[in-house]
Design a protein around this motif. Sequence first.
Motif, PDB file in Angstrom:
ATOM      1  N   GLY A   1      22.262 -38.462  -9.863  1.00  0.00           N
ATOM      2  CA  GLY A   1      22.024 -39.130  -8.595  1.00  0.00           C
ATOM      3  C   GLY A   1      21.812 -38.202  -7.413  1.00  0.00           C
ATOM      4  O   GLY A   1      21.736 -38.655  -6.273  1.00  0.00           O
ATOM      5  N   VAL A   2      21.707 -36.906  -7.668  1.00  0.00           N
ATOM      6  CA  VAL A   2      21.509 -35.933  -6.600  1.00  0.00           C
ATOM      7  C   VAL A   2      20.017 -35.851  -6.278  1.00  0.00           C
ATOM      8  O   VAL A   2      19.189 -35.737  -7.177  1.00  0.00           O
ATOM      9  CB  VAL A   2      22.034 -34.540  -7.027  1.00  0.00           C
ATOM     10  CG1 VAL A   2      21.780 -33.503  -5.945  1.00  0.00           C
ATOM     11  CG2 VAL A   2      23.507 -34.613  -7.380  1.00  0.00           C
ATOM     12  N   GLU A   3      19.697 -35.929  -4.978  1.00  0.00           N
ATOM     13  CA  GLU A   3      18.304 -35.801  -4.575  1.00  0.00           C
ATOM     14  C   GLU A   3      17.921 -34.330  -4.561  1.00  0.00           C
ATOM     15  O   GLU A   3      18.657 -33.485  -4.059  1.00  0.00           O
ATOM     16  CB  GLU A   3      18.087 -36.411  -3.195  1.00  0.00           C
ATOM     17  CG  GLU A   3      18.171 -37.913  -3.211  1.00  0.00           C
ATOM     18  CD  GLU A   3      17.766 -38.537  -1.881  1.00  0.00           C
ATOM     19  OE1 GLU A   3      17.082 -37.869  -1.093  1.00  0.00           O
ATOM     20  OE2 GLU A   3      18.144 -39.686  -1.649  1.00  0.00           O
ATOM     21  N   ARG A   4      16.742 -34.033  -5.145  1.00  0.00           N
ATOM     22  CA  ARG A   4      16.256 -32.670  -5.239  1.00  0.00           C
ATOM     23  C   ARG A   4      14.838 -32.595  -4.718  1.00  0.00           C
ATOM     24  O   ARG A   4      14.100 -33.575  -4.722  1.00  0.00           O
ATOM     25  CB  ARG A   4      16.240 -32.200  -6.703  1.00  0.00           C
ATOM     26  CG  ARG A   4      17.583 -31.944  -7.293  1.00  0.00           C
ATOM     27  CD  ARG A   4      18.007 -30.543  -6.898  1.00  0.00           C
ATOM     28  NE  ARG A   4      19.336 -30.239  -7.336  1.00  0.00           N
ATOM     29  CZ  ARG A   4      19.637 -29.423  -8.317  1.00  0.00           C
ATOM     30  NH1 ARG A   4      18.684 -28.857  -9.009  1.00  0.00           N
ATOM     31  NH2 ARG A   4      20.878 -29.174  -8.608  1.00  0.00           N
ATOM     32  N   ARG A   5      14.451 -31.402  -4.319  1.00  0.00           N
ATOM     33  CA  ARG A   5      13.077 -31.136  -3.902  1.00  0.00           C
ATOM     34  C   ARG A   5      12.648 -29.833  -4.551  1.00  0.00           C
ATOM     35  O   ARG A   5      13.327 -28.826  -4.446  1.00  0.00           O
ATOM     36  CB  ARG A   5      12.993 -31.017  -2.386  1.00  0.00           C
ATOM     37  CG  ARG A   5      11.586 -30.726  -1.906  1.00  0.00           C
ATOM     38  CD  ARG A   5      11.496 -30.685  -0.405  1.00  0.00           C
ATOM     39  NE  ARG A   5      11.890 -31.979   0.121  1.00  0.00           N
ATOM     40  CZ  ARG A   5      12.462 -32.149   1.301  1.00  0.00           C
ATOM     41  NH1 ARG A   5      12.706 -31.132   2.072  1.00  0.00           N
ATOM     42  NH2 ARG A   5      12.780 -33.355   1.727  1.00  0.00           N
ATOM     43  N   ASP A   6      11.533 -29.885  -5.259  1.00  0.00           N
ATOM     44  CA  ASP A   6      10.972 -28.712  -5.930  1.00  0.00           C
ATOM     45  C   ASP A   6       9.644 -28.364  -5.299  1.00  0.00           C
ATOM     46  O   ASP A   6       8.864 -29.262  -4.987  1.00  0.00           O
ATOM     47  CB  ASP A   6      10.723 -29.029  -7.408  1.00  0.00           C
ATOM     48  CG  ASP A   6      11.578 -28.215  -8.346  1.00  0.00           C
ATOM     49  OD1 ASP A   6      12.292 -27.318  -7.863  1.00  0.00           O
ATOM     50  OD2 ASP A   6      11.519 -28.475  -9.551  1.00  0.00           O
ATOM     51  N   LEU A   7       9.373 -27.089  -5.141  1.00  0.00           N
ATOM     52  CA  LEU A   7       8.067 -26.658  -4.668  1.00  0.00           C
ATOM     53  C   LEU A   7       7.219 -26.259  -5.856  1.00  0.00           C
ATOM     54  O   LEU A   7       7.691 -25.567  -6.758  1.00  0.00           O
ATOM     55  CB  LEU A   7       8.188 -25.467  -3.725  1.00  0.00           C
ATOM     56  CG  LEU A   7       8.659 -25.783  -2.312  1.00  0.00           C
ATOM     57  CD1 LEU A   7       8.761 -24.496  -1.503  1.00  0.00           C
ATOM     58  CD2 LEU A   7       7.726 -26.747  -1.634  1.00  0.00           C
ATOM     59  N   GLU A   8       5.961 -26.701  -5.859  1.00  0.00           N
ATOM     60  CA  GLU A   8       5.016 -26.335  -6.898  1.00  0.00           C
ATOM     61  C   GLU A   8       3.735 -25.856  -6.239  1.00  0.00           C
ATOM     62  O   GLU A   8       3.317 -26.391  -5.218  1.00  0.00           O
ATOM     63  CB  GLU A   8       4.691 -27.518  -7.801  1.00  0.00           C
ATOM     64  CG  GLU A   8       3.691 -27.168  -8.885  1.00  0.00           C
ATOM     65  CD  GLU A   8       3.296 -28.351  -9.741  1.00  0.00           C
ATOM     66  OE1 GLU A   8       2.264 -28.239 -10.427  1.00  0.00           O
ATOM     67  OE2 GLU A   8       3.986 -29.370  -9.709  1.00  0.00           O
ATOM     68  N   MET A   9       3.137 -24.835  -6.824  1.00  0.00           N
ATOM     69  CA  MET A   9       1.844 -24.365  -6.359  1.00  0.00           C
ATOM     70  C   MET A   9       0.835 -24.561  -7.476  1.00  0.00           C
ATOM     71  O   MET A   9       1.042 -24.086  -8.584  1.00  0.00           O
ATOM     72  CB  MET A   9       1.871 -22.897  -5.961  1.00  0.00           C
ATOM     73  CG  MET A   9       0.490 -22.404  -5.541  1.00  0.00           C
ATOM     74  SD  MET A   9       0.460 -20.688  -5.069  1.00  0.00           S
ATOM     75  CE  MET A   9       1.280 -20.774  -3.501  1.00  0.00           C
TER      76      MET A   9
END
Length: 171
Positions: free
Chosen positions: A90-98
């Motif tokens: 239930g943890v909100e995450r943000r990933d960066l992708e190129m």
Amino acid sequence: MLNITVVGTVVTHPSKRDLNTGEQVLTFRMASNSRRFDQATGTWVDNGTLFLTVSCWRRLVAGVEESIRRGDPVVVYGQLRSHEYRTRDGVERRDLEMRASAVGPDLGRCTARIARRSDSGTGSDPQGVIRNTCHGSSAEPDARVGHGLGETAAAVPSASTQSAAPEPVDA
């Protein structure tokens, strides 16, 4: 989408996958360290690390697969995207992708020789590969030539009959 250039180090082995569409994608993670000058101490200090996933498509897959390894210093250019998701916990995450348009060795930290692809070939022929190897990288030990910095580029003989020497340019 935002196009950006990131200079950093490959932190995972590049991994190629075949998709249901018949396309291939190659991904790896990279880290880029930010540094700043600390006026109080007169020294450079680390100012955080950016981690991102790099995805390579089409012709870039073969070139990156044959050239880039974990530990290599790279310069990557492409579209930066942010993926927001929720983990199983239930943890909100943000990933960066190129989504990379170009990937190459950081020539400020290593040397490389260029193997040009023929127009008709895909560039995936392992006999025509020239690997970049970087002093202090995880590149294969048997690929190294000499031990000094600047002598670490190794070439695998090309199957091409064309000369790899650059053509003269009129100024």
